[in-house]
Design a protein around this motif. Structure first.
Motif, PDB file in Angstrom:
ATOM      1  N   ALA A 136       0.836  -1.205   0.000  1.00 53.87           N
ATOM      2  CA  ALA A 136       0.000   0.000   0.000  1.00 53.87           C
ATOM      3  C   ALA A 136       0.869   1.253   0.000  1.00 53.87           C
ATOM      4  O   ALA A 136       0.575   2.228  -0.707  1.00 53.87           O
ATOM      5  N   ALA A 137       1.956   1.227   0.772  1.00 54.39           N
ATOM      6  CA  ALA A 137       2.865   2.376   0.796  1.00 54.39           C
ATOM      7  C   ALA A 137       3.550   2.541  -0.553  1.00 54.39           C
ATOM      8  O   ALA A 137       3.753   3.669  -1.031  1.00 54.39           O
ATOM      9  N   LEU A 138       3.899   1.431  -1.176  1.00 65.10           N
ATOM     10  CA  LEU A 138       4.528   1.473  -2.498  1.00 65.10           C
ATOM     11  C   LEU A 138       3.574   2.083  -3.528  1.00 65.10           C
ATOM     12  O   LEU A 138       3.970   2.941  -4.330  1.00 65.10           O
ATOM     13  N   ARG A 139       2.319   1.687  -3.479  1.00 68.91           N
ATOM     14  CA  ARG A 139       1.331   2.248  -4.399  1.00 68.91           C
ATOM     15  C   ARG A 139       1.152   3.748  -4.168  1.00 68.91           C
ATOM     16  O   ARG A 139       1.040   4.521  -5.123  1.00 68.91           O
ATOM     17  N   ARG A 140       1.124   4.152  -2.904  1.00 71.68           N
ATOM     18  CA  ARG A 140       0.970   5.587  -2.609  1.00 71.68           C
ATOM     19  C   ARG A 140       2.128   6.396  -3.182  1.00 71.68           C
ATOM     20  O   ARG A 140       1.933   7.482  -3.740  1.00 71.68           O
ATOM     21  N   SER A 141       3.332   5.873  -3.047  1.00 73.71           N
ATOM     22  CA  SER A 141       4.502   6.574  -3.578  1.00 73.71           C
ATOM     23  C   SER A 141       4.455   6.651  -5.095  1.00 73.71           C
ATOM     24  O   SER A 141       4.761   7.692  -5.690  1.00 73.71           O
ATOM     25  N   LEU A 142       4.072   5.564  -5.742  1.00 74.08           N
ATOM     26  CA  LEU A 142       3.976   5.561  -7.203  1.00 74.08           C
ATOM     27  C   LEU A 142       2.931   6.561  -7.685  1.00 74.08           C
ATOM     28  O   LEU A 142       3.129   7.245  -8.689  1.00 74.08           O
ATOM     29  N   ARG A 143       1.843   6.672  -6.955  1.00 73.31           N
ATOM     30  CA  ARG A 143       0.757   7.559  -7.375  1.00 73.31           C
ATOM     31  C   ARG A 143       1.111   9.037  -7.219  1.00 73.31           C
ATOM     32  O   ARG A 143       0.393   9.901  -7.734  1.00 73.31           O
ATOM     33  N   LYS A 144       2.201   9.323  -6.534  1.00 69.32           N
ATOM     34  CA  LYS A 144       2.656  10.719  -6.435  1.00 69.32           C
ATOM     35  C   LYS A 144       3.330  11.186  -7.721  1.00 69.32           C
ATOM     36  O   LYS A 144       3.507  12.381  -7.929  1.00 69.32           O
ATOM     37  N   VAL A 145       3.718  10.234  -8.567  1.00 67.35           N
ATOM     38  CA  VAL A 145       4.348  10.586  -9.840  1.00 67.35           C
ATOM     39  C   VAL A 145       3.286  11.198 -10.754  1.00 67.35           C
ATOM     40  O   VAL A 145       2.258  10.570 -11.012  1.00 67.35           O
ATOM     41  N   PRO A 146       3.483  12.421 -11.240  1.00 67.46           N
ATOM     42  CA  PRO A 146       2.471  13.071 -12.086  1.00 67.46           C
ATOM     43  C   PRO A 146       2.042  12.199 -13.261  1.00 67.46           C
ATOM     44  O   PRO A 146       2.873  11.656 -13.990  1.00 67.46           O
ATOM     45  N   GLY A 147       0.718  12.054 -13.393  1.00 68.09           N
ATOM     46  CA  GLY A 147       0.168  11.300 -14.510  1.00 68.09           C
ATOM     47  C   GLY A 147       0.003   9.819 -14.262  1.00 68.09           C
ATOM     48  O   GLY A 147      -0.675   9.134 -15.035  1.00 68.09           O
ATOM     49  N   LEU A 148       0.606   9.282 -13.205  1.00 74.46           N
ATOM     50  CA  LEU A 148       0.570   7.828 -13.030  1.00 74.46           C
ATOM     51  C   LEU A 148      -0.789   7.369 -12.492  1.00 74.46           C
ATOM     52  O   LEU A 148      -1.494   6.616 -13.139  1.00 74.46           O
ATOM     53  N   GLY A 149      -1.177   7.798 -11.318  1.00 73.26           N
ATOM     54  CA  GLY A 149      -2.477   7.452 -10.769  1.00 73.26           C
ATOM     55  C   GLY A 149      -2.598   5.981 -10.418  1.00 73.26           C
ATOM     56  O   GLY A 149      -1.660   5.200 -10.578  1.00 73.26           O
ATOM     57  N   PRO A 150      -3.776   5.558  -9.938  1.00 71.49           N
ATOM     58  CA  PRO A 150      -3.962   4.168  -9.501  1.00 71.49           C
ATOM     59  C   PRO A 150      -3.836   3.153 -10.638  1.00 71.49           C
ATOM     60  O   PRO A 150      -3.299   2.064 -10.438  1.00 71.49           O
ATOM     61  N   VAL A 151      -4.329   3.495 -11.827  1.00 68.84           N
ATOM     62  CA  VAL A 151      -4.229   2.560 -12.955  1.00 68.84           C
ATOM     63  C   VAL A 151      -2.770   2.369 -13.349  1.00 68.84           C
ATOM     64  O   VAL A 151      -2.298   1.245 -13.551  1.00 68.84           O
ATOM     65  N   GLY A 152      -2.033   3.465 -13.449  1.00 71.32           N
ATOM     66  CA  GLY A 152      -0.621   3.368 -13.797  1.00 71.32           C
ATOM     67  C   GLY A 152       0.181   2.606 -12.764  1.00 71.32           C
ATOM     68  O   GLY A 152       1.088   1.826 -13.106  1.00 71.32           O
ATOM     69  N   ALA A 153      -0.138   2.807 -11.480  1.00 71.22           N
ATOM     70  CA  ALA A 153       0.554   2.068 -10.420  1.00 71.22           C
ATOM     71  C   ALA A 153       0.293   0.573 -10.557  1.00 71.22           C
ATOM     72  O   ALA A 153       1.202  -0.247 -10.390  1.00 71.22           O
ATOM     73  N   ASP A 154      -0.956   0.202 -10.867  1.00 69.31           N
ATOM     74  CA  ASP A 154      -1.284  -1.212 -11.077  1.00 69.31           C
ATOM     75  C   ASP A 154      -0.471  -1.798 -12.224  1.00 69.31           C
ATOM     76  O   ASP A 154       0.064  -2.911 -12.125  1.00 69.31           O
ATOM     77  N   ILE A 155      -0.395  -1.062 -13.325  1.00 69.69           N
ATOM     78  CA  ILE A 155       0.349  -1.545 -14.491  1.00 69.69           C
ATOM     79  C   ILE A 155       1.817  -1.745 -14.128  1.00 69.69           C
ATOM     80  O   ILE A 155       2.415  -2.785 -14.443  1.00 69.69           O
ATOM     81  N   PHE A 156       2.397  -0.750 -13.476  1.00 71.36           N
ATOM     82  CA  PHE A 156       3.808  -0.845 -13.103  1.00 71.36           C
ATOM     83  C   PHE A 156       4.058  -2.061 -12.230  1.00 71.36           C
ATOM     84  O   PHE A 156       5.003  -2.839 -12.469  1.00 71.36           O
ATOM     85  N   LEU A 157       3.236  -2.275 -11.216  1.00 70.86           N
ATOM     86  CA  LEU A 157       3.455  -3.393 -10.293  1.00 70.86           C
ATOM     87  C   LEU A 157       3.238  -4.737 -10.972  1.00 70.86           C
ATOM     88  O   LEU A 157       3.959  -5.697 -10.680  1.00 70.86           O
ATOM     89  N   ARG A 158       2.249  -4.828 -11.858  1.00 74.82           N
ATOM     90  CA  ARG A 158       2.039  -6.088 -12.588  1.00 74.82           C
ATOM     91  C   ARG A 158       3.269  -6.463 -13.399  1.00 74.82           C
ATOM     92  O   ARG A 158       3.643  -7.638 -13.484  1.00 74.82           O
ATOM     93  N   GLU A 159       3.895  -5.472 -14.025  1.00 75.88           N
ATOM     94  CA  GLU A 159       5.041  -5.757 -14.886  1.00 75.88           C
ATOM     95  C   GLU A 159       6.339  -5.915 -14.079  1.00 75.88           C
ATOM     96  O   GLU A 159       7.178  -6.751 -14.402  1.00 75.88           O
ATOM     97  N   VAL A 160       6.520  -5.100 -13.038  1.00 74.00           N
ATOM     98  CA  VAL A 160       7.783  -5.096 -12.305  1.00 74.00           C
ATOM     99  C   VAL A 160       7.944  -6.323 -11.425  1.00 74.00           C
ATOM    100  O   VAL A 160       9.061  -6.618 -10.966  1.00 74.00           O
ATOM    101  N   GLN A 161       6.868  -7.067 -11.189  1.00 73.57           N
ATOM    102  CA  GLN A 161       6.997  -8.242 -10.323  1.00 73.57           C
ATOM    103  C   GLN A 161       7.979  -9.269 -10.892  1.00 73.57           C
ATOM    104  O   GLN A 161       8.475 -10.119 -10.167  1.00 73.57           O
ATOM    105  N   ARG A 162       8.283  -9.162 -12.171  1.00 75.08           N
ATOM    106  CA  ARG A 162       9.290 -10.053 -12.772  1.00 75.08           C
ATOM    107  C   ARG A 162      10.649  -9.859 -12.107  1.00 75.08           C
ATOM    108  O   ARG A 162      11.416 -10.817 -11.970  1.00 75.08           O
ATOM    109  N   VAL A 163      10.949  -8.624 -11.671  1.00 69.10           N
ATOM    110  CA  VAL A 163      12.251  -8.353 -11.045  1.00 69.10           C
ATOM    111  C   VAL A 163      12.117  -7.870  -9.602  1.00 69.10           C
ATOM    112  O   VAL A 163      13.118  -7.679  -8.925  1.00 69.10           O
ATOM    113  N   TRP A 164      10.885  -7.651  -9.156  1.00 72.08           N
ATOM    114  CA  TRP A 164      10.631  -7.301  -7.754  1.00 72.08           C
ATOM    115  C   TRP A 164       9.745  -8.380  -7.143  1.00 72.08           C
ATOM    116  O   TRP A 164       8.527  -8.221  -7.039  1.00 72.08           O
ATOM    117  N   PRO A 165      10.324  -9.488  -6.728  1.00 72.06           N
ATOM    118  CA  PRO A 165       9.510 -10.578  -6.171  1.00 72.06           C
ATOM    119  C   PRO A 165       8.745 -10.177  -4.918  1.00 72.06           C
ATOM    120  O   PRO A 165       7.803 -10.861  -4.519  1.00 72.06           O
TER     121      PRO A 165
END
Length: 223
Positions: A136-165
């Motif tokens: 939850a804290a990780l999502r909050r930090s990602l959502r502070k990036v201009p333009g990212l928002g909750p949808v963008g945070a979801d996309i980033f985490l879905r893809e980054v799990q390949r290298v962030w177990p």
């Protein structure tokens, strides 16, 4: 005859269905955009840019093409993105067909790059480490990036799990819609078990494609 028609109408077993899903649609969006994802600053930043572009109401192939144009223009890290002129970013987005949101997105990319430089020294691993395993804290930090928002945070985490177990398994509501269409379990743990040794990020991307392609579920269930 009755037995043959019964066979034709039988749905594939869940494990078989997941294997077919991965074989036909299991390419991550990072791979599609030419990002060689590793747990290092530059590819992580490129994934963030791609996630920002994908989160807009625009076709995913256009978002991927726009990301490629930005990277081909040399804007592969937050320093280069922040230093580029607003017009340089607009032009790259336009070449990728990202014209509907190009001006606003150019501004957001510049501001986001400055934030990442200022707060994390250009390294998104610092953002991850500050969250200390709290998704939850990780999502909050990602959502502070201009333009990212909750949808963008979801996309980033879905893809980054390949290298962030630490964030695995990560599917999100949209991927679960894909699972529902295929009558697969809407439970991350069960989906991972059905996939066996397959990459979870690839499975999540494949399920998203089932949602985006209205014929995908029908084709997979009939195959």
């Amino acid at each position: 005859m009755t037995g043959d028609s019964g066979k034709r109408g039988r749905k594939p077993a869940p494990r078989t269905l997941v294997r077919r899903l991965l074989e036909t649609r299991g390419r991550t969006y990072a791979e599609e955009a030419g990002i060689r994802l590793r747990d290092t600053p530059q590819p992580l930043y490129q994934l963030l840019v791609l996630s920002d572009l994908l989160s807009a109401r625009i076709r995913s192939d256009i978002a991927v093409a726009a990301a490629r144009e930005l990277f081909d223009a040399g804007l592969r890290n937050p320093r280069r993105m922040a230093e580029a002129s607003w017009q340089t970013r607009v032009d790259a987005l336009g070449r990728g067909g990202y014209r509907r949101y190009d001006e606003r997105t150019s501004t957001q990319l510049g501001e986001g790059a400055e934030l990442i430089q200022r707060d994390y020294g250009g390294d998104l691993r610092r953002l991850r480490d500050e969250a200390d395993g709290d998704e939850a804290a990780l999502r909050r930090s990602l959502r502070k990036v201009p333009g990212l928002g909750p949808v963008g945070a979801d996309i980033f985490l879905r893809e980054v799990q390949r290298v962030w177990p630490q964030v695995e398994p990560c599917f999100g509501d949209k991927a679960m819609q894909g699972a529902r269409r295929l009558d697969l379990p809407e439970d991350p743990g069960k989906l991972v078990r059905l996939a066996g040794d397959a990459d979870t990020a690839a499975l999540a991307a494949a399920l998203i494609r089932v949602v985006l392609d209205k014929h995908a579920a029908e084709e997979l269930l009939a195959s």
